[in-house]
Design a protein around this motif. Sequence first.
Motif, short mmCIF file in Angstrom:
data_model
loop_
_atom_site.label_atom_id
_atom_site.label_comp_id
_atom_site.label_asym_id
_atom_site.label_seq_id
_atom_site.Cartn_x
_atom_site.Cartn_y
_atom_site.Cartn_z
N MET A 248 45.66 31.60 45.42
CA MET A 248 45.20 32.96 45.56
C MET A 248 43.77 33.03 45.04
SD MET A 248 46.97 36.41 44.04
CE MET A 248 48.43 35.49 43.76
N ALA A 249 42.93 33.57 45.86
CA ALA A 249 41.52 33.72 45.47
C ALA A 249 41.33 35.06 44.78
CB ALA A 249 40.63 33.62 46.70
N GLY A 250 40.26 35.17 44.07
CA GLY A 250 39.96 36.43 43.40
C GLY A 250 38.48 36.61 43.24
N LYS A 251 38.08 37.81 42.93
CA LYS A 251 36.66 38.08 42.68
C LYS A 251 36.56 38.79 41.35
CE LYS A 251 36.73 42.34 45.34
NZ LYS A 251 36.15 43.13 46.38
N LYS A 252 35.46 38.63 40.69
CA LYS A 252 35.26 39.26 39.39
C LYS A 252 34.88 40.73 39.58
CE LYS A 252 35.60 35.84 36.43
NZ LYS A 252 36.42 35.82 35.26
N GLN A 253 35.53 41.57 38.82
CA GLN A 253 35.19 42.99 38.79
C GLN A 253 35.09 43.35 37.32
OE1 GLN A 253 37.85 45.57 40.89
NE2 GLN A 253 36.96 47.39 40.06
N GLY A 254 33.89 43.40 36.84
CA GLY A 254 33.71 43.58 35.41
C GLY A 254 34.21 42.34 34.70
N GLU A 255 35.19 42.50 33.86
CA GLU A 255 35.76 41.37 33.14
C GLU A 255 37.10 40.94 33.72
OE1 GLU A 255 35.14 40.64 29.33
OE2 GLU A 255 33.17 41.55 29.31
N GLU A 256 37.62 41.68 34.70
CA GLU A 256 38.92 41.38 35.28
C GLU A 256 38.75 40.62 36.59
OE1 GLU A 256 41.12 44.93 35.92
OE2 GLU A 256 40.56 45.78 33.99
N THR A 257 39.75 39.83 36.93
CA THR A 257 39.78 39.18 38.22
C THR A 257 40.72 39.98 39.12
OG1 THR A 257 39.43 37.02 37.25
CG2 THR A 257 40.36 37.06 39.44
#
Length: 65
Positions: free
Chosen positions: A1-10
Amino acid sequence: MAGKKQGEETVATYGKDELIAYAGELFGVGPEAVQGALYGTDEGKRYDIEGAKALVHNFMNRKVN
């Protein structure tokens, strides 16, 4: 599963096939509704749940002539 950074959360992202397979559980609609909502988008594009919910909501509430 891919993810992107949003602030400090993935934020987890999912492909079309995954969203279509779990349409009922995620969006409360049939798989064909999710397929219609994502029709015409890039094949390799990945969606977060909130973005996909917005697309499905807009598709389901679109005015039909």
